[in-house]
Design a protein around this motif. Structure first.
Motif, PDB file in Angstrom:
ATOM      1  N   LEU A  62       6.922 -12.187  33.376  1.00  0.00           N
ATOM      2  CA  LEU A  62       7.317 -13.544  32.995  1.00  0.00           C
ATOM      3  C   LEU A  62       7.200 -13.675  31.492  1.00  0.00           C
ATOM      4  O   LEU A  62       6.155 -13.389  30.911  1.00  0.00           O
ATOM      5  CB  LEU A  62       6.403 -14.575  33.677  1.00  0.00           C
ATOM      6  N   ARG A  63       8.291 -14.064  30.857  1.00  0.00           N
ATOM      7  CA  ARG A  63       8.272 -14.356  29.420  1.00  0.00           C
ATOM      8  C   ARG A  63       8.894 -15.731  29.248  1.00  0.00           C
ATOM      9  O   ARG A  63      10.057 -15.936  29.598  1.00  0.00           O
ATOM     10  CB  ARG A  63       9.060 -13.319  28.620  1.00  0.00           C
ATOM     11  N   ASP A  64       8.109 -16.646  28.701  1.00  0.00           N
ATOM     12  CA  ASP A  64       8.510 -18.050  28.600  1.00  0.00           C
ATOM     13  C   ASP A  64       8.863 -18.523  30.009  1.00  0.00           C
ATOM     14  O   ASP A  64       8.018 -18.532  30.862  1.00  0.00           O
ATOM     15  CB  ASP A  64       9.636 -18.234  27.592  1.00  0.00           C
ATOM     16  N   GLU A  65      10.098 -18.866  30.280  1.00  0.00           N
ATOM     17  CA  GLU A  65      10.492 -19.314  31.625  1.00  0.00           C
ATOM     18  C   GLU A  65      11.487 -18.347  32.255  1.00  0.00           C
ATOM     19  O   GLU A  65      12.260 -18.719  33.126  1.00  0.00           O
ATOM     20  CB  GLU A  65      11.074 -20.721  31.545  1.00  0.00           C
ATOM     21  N   THR A  66      11.444 -17.087  31.818  1.00  0.00           N
ATOM     22  CA  THR A  66      12.374 -16.077  32.308  1.00  0.00           C
ATOM     23  C   THR A  66      11.617 -15.009  33.092  1.00  0.00           C
ATOM     24  O   THR A  66      10.582 -14.526  32.646  1.00  0.00           O
ATOM     25  CB  THR A  66      13.122 -15.435  31.125  1.00  0.00           C
TER      26      THR A  66
ATOM     27  N   PHE B   9      14.959 -17.597  36.555  1.00  0.00           N
ATOM     28  CA  PHE B   9      14.381 -18.457  35.517  1.00  0.00           C
ATOM     29  C   PHE B   9      13.707 -19.656  36.175  1.00  0.00           C
ATOM     30  O   PHE B   9      13.985 -19.984  37.326  1.00  0.00           O
ATOM     31  CB  PHE B   9      15.439 -18.890  34.501  1.00  0.00           C
ATOM     32  N   ILE B  10      12.824 -20.273  35.417  1.00  0.00           N
ATOM     33  CA  ILE B  10      12.063 -21.429  35.893  1.00  0.00           C
ATOM     34  C   ILE B  10      12.547 -22.671  35.152  1.00  0.00           C
ATOM     35  O   ILE B  10      12.682 -22.649  33.929  1.00  0.00           O
ATOM     36  CB  ILE B  10      10.555 -21.233  35.641  1.00  0.00           C
ATOM     37  N   ARG B  11      12.802 -23.735  35.892  1.00  0.00           N
ATOM     38  CA  ARG B  11      13.117 -25.046  35.314  1.00  0.00           C
ATOM     39  C   ARG B  11      12.260 -26.055  36.041  1.00  0.00           C
ATOM     40  O   ARG B  11      12.374 -26.195  37.265  1.00  0.00           O
ATOM     41  CB  ARG B  11      14.585 -25.416  35.493  1.00  0.00           C
TER      42      ARG B  11
ATOM     43  N   ARG C 132       9.487 -27.122  38.096  1.00  0.00           N
ATOM     44  CA  ARG C 132       8.721 -26.317  39.060  1.00  0.00           C
ATOM     45  C   ARG C 132       9.626 -25.426  39.904  1.00  0.00           C
ATOM     46  O   ARG C 132       9.158 -24.672  40.737  1.00  0.00           O
ATOM     47  CB  ARG C 132       7.906 -27.220  39.981  1.00  0.00           C
TER      48      ARG C 132
ATOM     49  N   VAL D  48      12.368 -22.370  40.785  1.00  0.00           N
ATOM     50  CA  VAL D  48      12.742 -21.017  40.379  1.00  0.00           C
ATOM     51  C   VAL D  48      14.175 -20.805  40.862  1.00  0.00           C
ATOM     52  O   VAL D  48      14.493 -21.064  42.026  1.00  0.00           O
ATOM     53  CB  VAL D  48      11.798 -19.955  40.989  1.00  0.00           C
TER      54      VAL D  48
ATOM     55  N   PHE E 180       7.388 -22.636  41.313  1.00  0.00           N
ATOM     56  CA  PHE E 180       6.316 -22.040  40.521  1.00  0.00           C
ATOM     57  C   PHE E 180       5.411 -23.165  40.061  1.00  0.00           C
ATOM     58  O   PHE E 180       5.848 -24.085  39.385  1.00  0.00           O
ATOM     59  CB  PHE E 180       6.888 -21.301  39.308  1.00  0.00           C
ATOM     60  N   TRP E 181       4.168 -23.131  40.502  1.00  0.00           N
ATOM     61  CA  TRP E 181       3.190 -24.078  39.982  1.00  0.00           C
ATOM     62  C   TRP E 181       1.802 -23.480  40.091  1.00  0.00           C
ATOM     63  O   TRP E 181       1.525 -22.678  40.963  1.00  0.00           O
ATOM     64  CB  TRP E 181       3.288 -25.467  40.609  1.00  0.00           C
TER      65      TRP E 181
END
Length: 92
Positions: free
Chosen positions: A15-19, A30-32, A34, A36, A47-48
């Motif tokens: 995981l890097r930043d939200e990727t 990617f995560i936006r 909560r 995925v 994701f939480w």
């Protein structure tokens, strides 16, 4: 970069930043907020609190230092108390 571990504590990705990348460093999701999301599949989970969950909220992966355990059950709602009887009208 943070390592992502599967339910068997094996390295599953990064995981890097939200990727999210797989172990070969290929982009996977990617995560936006909560949610995925994967490019071809759309919404794939949540994701939480450092834990990745599928769409049914079951833990499927986690970050170092977080517990992959299930979400604690919600306590049952107590039954609504019965409505008291309405007093009778006075006779008169």
């Amino acid at each position: 970069m943070e390592p992502i571990f599967d339910r068997h504590s094996r390295l599953a990705g990064w995981l890097r930043d939200e990727t999210i990348f797989d172990t070969s460093m290929r982009f996977r999701a990617f995560i936006r907020g909560r949610g995925v999301f994967a490019p071809q599949a759309g919404h794939i989970g949540f994701f939480w609190d450092g834990v990745f969950r599928d769409r049914a909220a079951r833990a499927v992966a986690f970050l170092r230092g977080y517990s992959p355990g299930p979400i604690p059950p919600t306590p049952p709602t107590p039954p609504t108390p019965p409505t008291p009887p309405t007093p009778s009208a006075p006779n008169g």
